[in-house]
Design an enzyme around this catalytic site. Structure first.
Site, PDB file in Angstrom:
ATOM      1  N   ASP A 104       0.843  -0.990   0.017  1.00 32.38           N
ATOM      2  CA  ASP A 104       0.041   0.004  -0.083  1.00 32.38           C
ATOM      3  C   ASP A 104       0.926   1.216   0.022  1.00 32.38           C
ATOM      4  O   ASP A 104       0.432   2.278   0.458  1.00 32.38           O
ATOM      5  CB  ASP A 104      -1.006   0.291   1.152  1.00 32.38           C
ATOM      6  N   LYS A 155       5.522   0.836  15.737  1.00 27.04           N
ATOM      7  CA  LYS A 155       4.495   1.442  16.498  1.00 27.04           C
ATOM      8  C   LYS A 155       4.617   2.060  18.003  1.00 27.04           C
ATOM      9  O   LYS A 155       4.006   1.555  18.635  1.00 27.04           O
ATOM     10  CB  LYS A 155       3.127   0.784  16.195  1.00 27.04           C
ATOM     11  N   ASP A 212       1.671   6.168   2.695  1.00 26.02           N
ATOM     12  CA  ASP A 212       1.157   4.762   2.898  1.00 26.02           C
ATOM     13  C   ASP A 212      -0.566   4.848   2.612  1.00 26.02           C
ATOM     14  O   ASP A 212      -1.230   5.473   3.274  1.00 26.02           O
ATOM     15  CB  ASP A 212       1.089   4.234   4.430  1.00 26.02           C
TER      16      ASP A 212
HETATM   17  N1  GDD Z   1       0.448 -11.639   2.670  1.00 25.30           N
HETATM   18  C1  GDD Z   1       0.102 -10.792   3.849  1.00 25.30           C
HETATM   19  N2  GDD Z   1      -0.262 -11.738   4.946  1.00 25.30           N
HETATM   20  N3  GDD Z   1       0.211  -9.875   3.614  1.00 25.30           N
HETATM   21  C2  GDD Z   1       0.005  -8.903   4.914  1.00 25.30           C
HETATM   22  C3  GDD Z   1      -0.478  -9.484   5.996  1.00 25.30           C
HETATM   23  C4  GDD Z   1      -0.642 -10.879   5.936  1.00 25.30           C
HETATM   24  O1  GDD Z   1      -0.820 -11.659   7.022  1.00 25.30           O
HETATM   25  N4  GDD Z   1      -0.692  -8.549   6.930  1.00 25.30           N
HETATM   26  C5  GDD Z   1      -0.375  -7.337   6.332  1.00 25.30           C
HETATM   27  N5  GDD Z   1       0.271  -7.636   4.992  1.00 25.30           N
HETATM   28  C6  GDD Z   1       0.339  -6.688   4.133  1.00 25.30           C
HETATM   29  C7  GDD Z   1      -0.625  -5.273   3.988  1.00 25.30           C
HETATM   30  O2  GDD Z   1      -1.520  -5.832   2.853  1.00 25.30           O
HETATM   31  C8  GDD Z   1       0.374  -4.270   3.517  1.00 25.30           C
HETATM   32  O3  GDD Z   1       0.369  -4.079   2.139  1.00 25.30           O
HETATM   33  C9  GDD Z   1       1.401  -4.563   4.254  1.00 25.30           C
HETATM   34  O4  GDD Z   1       1.630  -6.019   4.708  1.00 25.30           O
HETATM   35  C10 GDD Z   1       2.002  -3.774   5.474  1.00 25.30           C
HETATM   36  O5  GDD Z   1       0.603  -4.145   6.534  1.00 25.30           O
HETATM   37  P1  GDD Z   1       0.043  -2.981   6.749  1.00 25.30           P
HETATM   38  O6  GDD Z   1      -1.391  -3.550   7.705  1.00 25.30           O
HETATM   39  O7  GDD Z   1      -0.462  -1.867   5.826  1.00 25.30           O
HETATM   40  O8  GDD Z   1       0.939  -2.295   7.830  1.00 25.30           O
HETATM   41  P2  GDD Z   1       1.028  -0.918   8.541  1.00 25.30           P
HETATM   42  O9  GDD Z   1       0.838   0.151   7.554  1.00 25.30           O
HETATM   43  O10 GDD Z   1       0.151  -0.607   9.829  1.00 25.30           O
HETATM   44  O11 GDD Z   1       2.687  -0.765   8.905  1.00 25.30           O
HETATM   45  C11 GDD Z   1       3.471  -1.218   7.934  1.00 25.30           C
HETATM   46  O12 GDD Z   1       4.049  -0.327   7.131  1.00 25.30           O
HETATM   47  C12 GDD Z   1       4.520   1.015   7.716  1.00 25.30           C
HETATM   48  C13 GDD Z   1       4.635   1.786   6.426  1.00 25.30           C
HETATM   49  O13 GDD Z   1       3.514   2.201   5.546  1.00 25.30           O
HETATM   50  C14 GDD Z   1       4.951  -1.743   8.793  1.00 25.30           C
HETATM   51  O14 GDD Z   1       5.794  -2.235   7.895  1.00 25.30           O
HETATM   52  C15 GDD Z   1       5.613  -0.520   9.391  1.00 25.30           C
HETATM   53  O15 GDD Z   1       6.918  -0.643   9.995  1.00 25.30           O
HETATM   54  C16 GDD Z   1       5.719   0.608   8.358  1.00 25.30           C
HETATM   55  O16 GDD Z   1       6.258   1.945   8.932  1.00 25.30           O
HETATM   56 MG    MG Z   2      -0.059   0.117   5.588  1.00 20.35          MG
END
Ligand code: GDD
Ligand code: MG
Length: 320
Positions: A104, A155, A212
């Site tokens: 994303d 986080k 994001d």
């Molecule tokens: N295949 C798979 N399986 N993908 C997953 C899963 C899972 O169980 N869980 C999450 N994802 C994918 C989501 O679709 C997304 O593209 C990505 O992994 C990150 O998950 P998010 O749920 O969007 O995490 P976030 O935005 O809260 O935090 C992450 O992104 C931040 C930057 O945008 C972390 O990586 C943070 O450390 C980072 O700063």
């Molecule tokens: Mg995200």
């Protein structure tokens, strides 16, 4: 070379839109979100592995119908395995240095420079870093003078972040990383990164833009950022815009437009309809949606086939 895209999240923060389509295909200025990651990959990336667990069939159909110029391998998780478990689950495809992305993230990262940096440092991985004012919703890093990450906090509670430098969700890893991921549901950020710092995980800071796009606000911010970078696109014939007052940068593919006020930051997908007197700003409107007479739409995502009634006011909402 291979690139892995983590695209298995449920997209809960884009509901109800993501009840009927997975987040990776939500259109961002005429292209599914995930194409903004796939299309700019360096030429040497010949295979893209998509780790999915939600609406796999939808994505499969999309890639069957659209040739993206690289081999796409969709790998399903029967239950979401977390960001680390998803990597482990595709281990058999990852036998050399590979890219990995959160699905994303929309950014101006120069992947060739990042790869050159990774190769020169010979660590287990390189993480793209971005700077934000409030890092509490992200992974936060501290690095030493050589760029080597010394602390990783996922986080942190407000006030506890060790820096403003965040994990931008774009990585280059050596296959050795996979040996540090246990089986099962695993968070890469919480359960793996803190344990591989001693192997050399390096930061790669970049400039330009980074968003994001996982929430309504941030999706529309990504749209605005890209419009700022690329400028307006109005591919439909000018006569169709007769009586339409345009403000700021917009992308207009819609073909049924009555005299109305549009902009700034509006994307109207092909097949969207706008009726007389409507005012639309800071929003995206998908194919088949209708914005009724004198309706006001702002800060909103209007899903396929959704109807905004005549005179209605829709602000800060996702409709599907
Ligand atoms: N295949 C798979 N399986 N993908 C997953 C899963 C899972 O169980 N869980 C999450 N994802 C994918 C989501 O679709 C997304 O593209 C990505 O992994 C990150 O998950 P998010 O749920 O969007 O995490 P976030 O935005 O809260 O935090 C992450 O992104 C931040 C930057 O945008 C972390 O990586 C943070 O450390 C980072 O700063
Ligand atoms: Mg995200």
């Amino acid at each position: 070379m291979k690139a892995l895209i983590l695209a298995g999240g449920l997209g809960t923060r884009l509901r109800p839109l993501t009840f009927s389509m997975p987040k990776p295909v939500v259109p961002l200025l005429g292209r599914p979100l995930i194409r903004h990651l796939i299309d700019p990959l360096p030429d040497e990336v010949d295979t893209v592995i998509l780790a999915v667990s939600y609406m796999k069939d939808y994505l499969e159909t999309y890639f069957q119908e659209n040739d993206v110029g690289r081999e796409i391998v969709l790998v399903n998780e029967d239950q979401p395995l977390g960001t680390g478990g998803a990597l482990k689950n595709v281990s058999k495809w990852l036998d050399d240095t590979f890219f990995a992305f959160n699905g994303d993230v929309i950014c101006s990262l120069d992947l060739d420079s990042m790869l050159a940096s990774h190769r020169s440092r010979r660590g287990i991985g390189t993480m793209a870093l971005w700077t934000v004012d409030d890092p509490s919703a992200f992974g936060v890093v501290a690095a030493d003078d050589s760029g080597r990450i010394t602390t990783f906090q996922e986080k942190p509670a407000p006030g506890e972040a060790i820096s403003n430098s965040i994990n931008a969700g774009a990585y280059i890893f050596e296959p050795e990383l996979l040996d540090h991921i246990p089986e099962g549901v695993v968070s890469l950020e919480r359960e793996v990164f803190p344990h591989v710092l001693h192997r050399g995980l390096y930061g790669f800071a970049f400039e330009g833009f980074w968003v994001d796009a996982g929430t309504r606000e941030s999706f529309l911010r990504a749209q605005r950022t890209l419009l700022d970078v690329k400028g307006s696109t109005v591919p439909c014939p000018a006569r169709r815009l007769a009586g339409v007052r345009l403000t700021g940068s917009n992308m207009i593919e819609a073909t049924h437009l009555e005299p109305s006020e549009i902009g700034p930051n509006v994307y109207l997908e092909k097949g969207a309809e706008v009726r007389r007197g409507a005012k639309i700003s800071d929003s995206m409107v998908m194919a088949g949606a209708v914005i009724g007479r004198d309706a006001v739409v702002s800060g909103s995502m209007i899903g396929p086939g959704a109807v905004v009634e005549d005179g209605a006011v829709v602000t800060g909402t996702i409709l599907a």
